[in-house]
Design an enzyme around this catalytic site. Structure first.
Site, PDB file in Angstrom:
ATOM      1  N   GLY A 162       0.719  -1.096   0.029  1.00 56.30           N
ATOM      2  CA  GLY A 162      -0.060   0.057  -0.142  1.00 56.30           C
ATOM      3  C   GLY A 162       0.715   1.300   0.112  1.00 56.30           C
ATOM      4  O   GLY A 162       0.548   2.144   0.694  1.00 56.30           O
TER       5      GLY A 162
ATOM      6  N   SER B 201      -2.382   0.249  14.925  1.00 58.24           N
ATOM      7  CA  SER B 201      -3.168   1.525  15.195  1.00 58.24           C
ATOM      8  C   SER B 201      -3.540   1.472  16.652  1.00 58.24           C
ATOM      9  O   SER B 201      -3.642   0.602  17.420  1.00 58.24           O
ATOM     10  CB  SER B 201      -4.770   1.224  14.236  1.00 58.24           C
ATOM     11  OG  SER B 201      -5.367   2.178  14.551  1.00 58.24           O
TER      12      SER B 201
ATOM     13  N   TYR C  83     -11.536  -3.922  12.496  1.00 56.93           N
ATOM     14  CA  TYR C  83     -10.181  -3.355  12.411  1.00 56.93           C
ATOM     15  C   TYR C  83      -9.457  -3.418  13.797  1.00 56.93           C
ATOM     16  O   TYR C  83      -8.352  -3.707  13.547  1.00 56.93           O
ATOM     17  CB  TYR C  83     -10.599  -1.874  11.952  1.00 56.93           C
ATOM     18  CG  TYR C  83      -9.347  -1.015  11.818  1.00 56.93           C
ATOM     19  CD1 TYR C  83      -8.908  -0.973  10.494  1.00 56.93           C
ATOM     20  CD2 TYR C  83      -9.085  -0.061  12.567  1.00 56.93           C
ATOM     21  CE1 TYR C  83      -7.943  -0.064  10.165  1.00 56.93           C
ATOM     22  CE2 TYR C  83      -7.881   0.740  12.250  1.00 56.93           C
ATOM     23  CZ  TYR C  83      -7.256   0.718  11.154  1.00 56.93           C
ATOM     24  OH  TYR C  83      -6.347   1.643  10.774  1.00 56.93           O
TER      25      TYR C  83
END
Ligand code: NDP
Length: 247
Positions: free
Chosen positions: A12, A142, A155
Site C-alpha cells: 500500500g 493502530s 479493524y
C-alpha cells in the site's frame, strides 16, 4: 542514517502513510517497491515523485490477502533485485459498522487484508531475510488495536492481532539478525480518515494532548528509525505515534 543499496517492499505504498514511508526510505538511499492493489495511478505518481528526487522505485501490483500472489511478487523482487532487506506491512482497509450490524464479509475483508496480509508478506520474505541473516520488518498497527473503538470490531481485532504477530515473529527471527516491530499511529490525515465528520474530528482532537492530527510524515519518521542500523537492538516493540491520545 544511510541505507544505500537496500531494497524495500512497502505494501500500500502508493498513497497516504505508505507514500510517505516510501519517500522517506528513498531519501535514506533505499530502492523501494511500491505495492498497490486496485489503484495504479497513485502508485505511479509516487514512483514519479521518487524519481524526481533522484531515487529509485517501481510499482508492483499484488493483493496482500492472496498468498499465492504475495509469494510470486516477493519471489519476483528477490530474483530481479537480488535481495530484499525491508518489508513494511502498511496495506490496510476499514469496513466500519457496529457489531450487531457487521456483515461477515466486512469482518473477513478487514482481517484478510490487515492481518492475514501481513502474515502472507512476512512468510514470503522470511526465507530470503534468513538467508541474508539480516532484515527489517515493520507492521503498521493502530491506536485502535490498543484502545478499541465502537464500530470497528473488525479493524481493532486485526490491528491488535498485528501486535501478537509482531512479537511472535520477532522471537522466531531474532537469531537470524532480523528485527520485527510495529508502529501504532493515532489519527493521521489521509484518505482513510478524510470521511470523518467535523463533529467527530473535533471529538478526536479533544482527546489528543498535542492538539493536532498526525501527518503521514510523522509515521514515516518512526518507520525510518525502526529500519535503521541505530535500531538494531530494538525488536518486538510497538512505537506509538499518536500525539499522546493513548499512553
Ligand atoms: P489509505 O486508505 O490512504 O491507503 C491504503 C493503502 O493500502 C492503499 O495504497 C491501498 O492500495 C492499499 N491496500 C489496501 N488493500 C490492499 C491489498 N489487499 N493489497 C495491497 N494493498 C492494499 O490508508 P492510510 O495511508 O491512512 O493507512 C495506511 C495504514 O496505516 C493502514 O494499515 C491503516 O490501517 C493504518 N493506520 C492509518 C491511520 C490513519 O489515521 N490514517 C491510523 C492508524 C493506522 P490502492 O491504492 O491500490 O487501493
Amino acid at each position: 542514517m544511510n541505507l544505500y543499496g537496500r531494497v524495500a517492499v512497502v505494501t500500500g505504498g502508493g498513497r497516504g502513510i505508505g507514500r510517505a514511508v516510501s519517500l522517506r526510505l528513498v531519501a535514506l538511499g533505499v530502492k523501494v517497491i511500491v505495492n498497490y492493489v486496485n489503484r495504479p495511478e497513485p502508485a505511479l505518481e509516487t514512483v514519479a515523485l521518487i524519481e524526481a528526487t533522484g531515487g529509485v522505485a517501481r510499482a508492483l501490483q499484488f493483493d496482500v490477502a492472496n498468498s499465492e500472489a504475495v509469494h510470486a511478487a516477493m519471489q519476483e523482487v528477490v530474483t530481479s533485485e537480488g535481495r530484499l532487506d525491508i518489508l513494511v506491512n502498511n496495506a490496510g482497509i476499514t469496513r466500519d459498522g457496529l457489531l450487531m450490524k457487521m456483515k461477515e464479509d466486512d469482518w473477513d475483508a478487514v482481517l484478510d487484508t490487515n492481518l492475514k496480509g501481513a502474515f502472507n508478506c512476512v512468510k514470503a520474505v522470511s526465507r530470503v531475510m534468513m538467508k541474508q541473516r539480516s532484515g527489517r520488518i515493520v507492521n503498521i498497527s493502530s491506536v485502535i488495536g490498543y484502545a478499541g473503538n465502537a464500530g470497528q470490531v473488525n479493524y481493532a481485532s486485526a490491528k491488535a492481532g498485528l501486535i501478537g504477530l509482531t512479537k511472535s515473529v520477532a522471537r522466531e527471527l531474532a537469531s537470524r539478525g532480523i528485527t520485527v516491530n510495529a508502529v501504532a499511529p493515532g489519527y493521521i490525515e489521509t484518505e482513510m480518515t478524510s470521511g470523518l465528520s467535523p463533529e467527530l474530528t473535533a471529538k478526536i482532537m479533544a482527546e489528543i494532548p498535542l492538539a493536532r492530527l498526525g501527518s503521514p510524515d510523522d509515521v514515516a519518521a518512526a518507520v525510518a528509525y525502526l529500519v535503521s542500523e541505530e535500531a538494531s537492538y530494538v525488536t518486538g516493540q510497538c512505537l506509538h505515534v499518536n500525539g499522546g491520545m493513548y499512553m
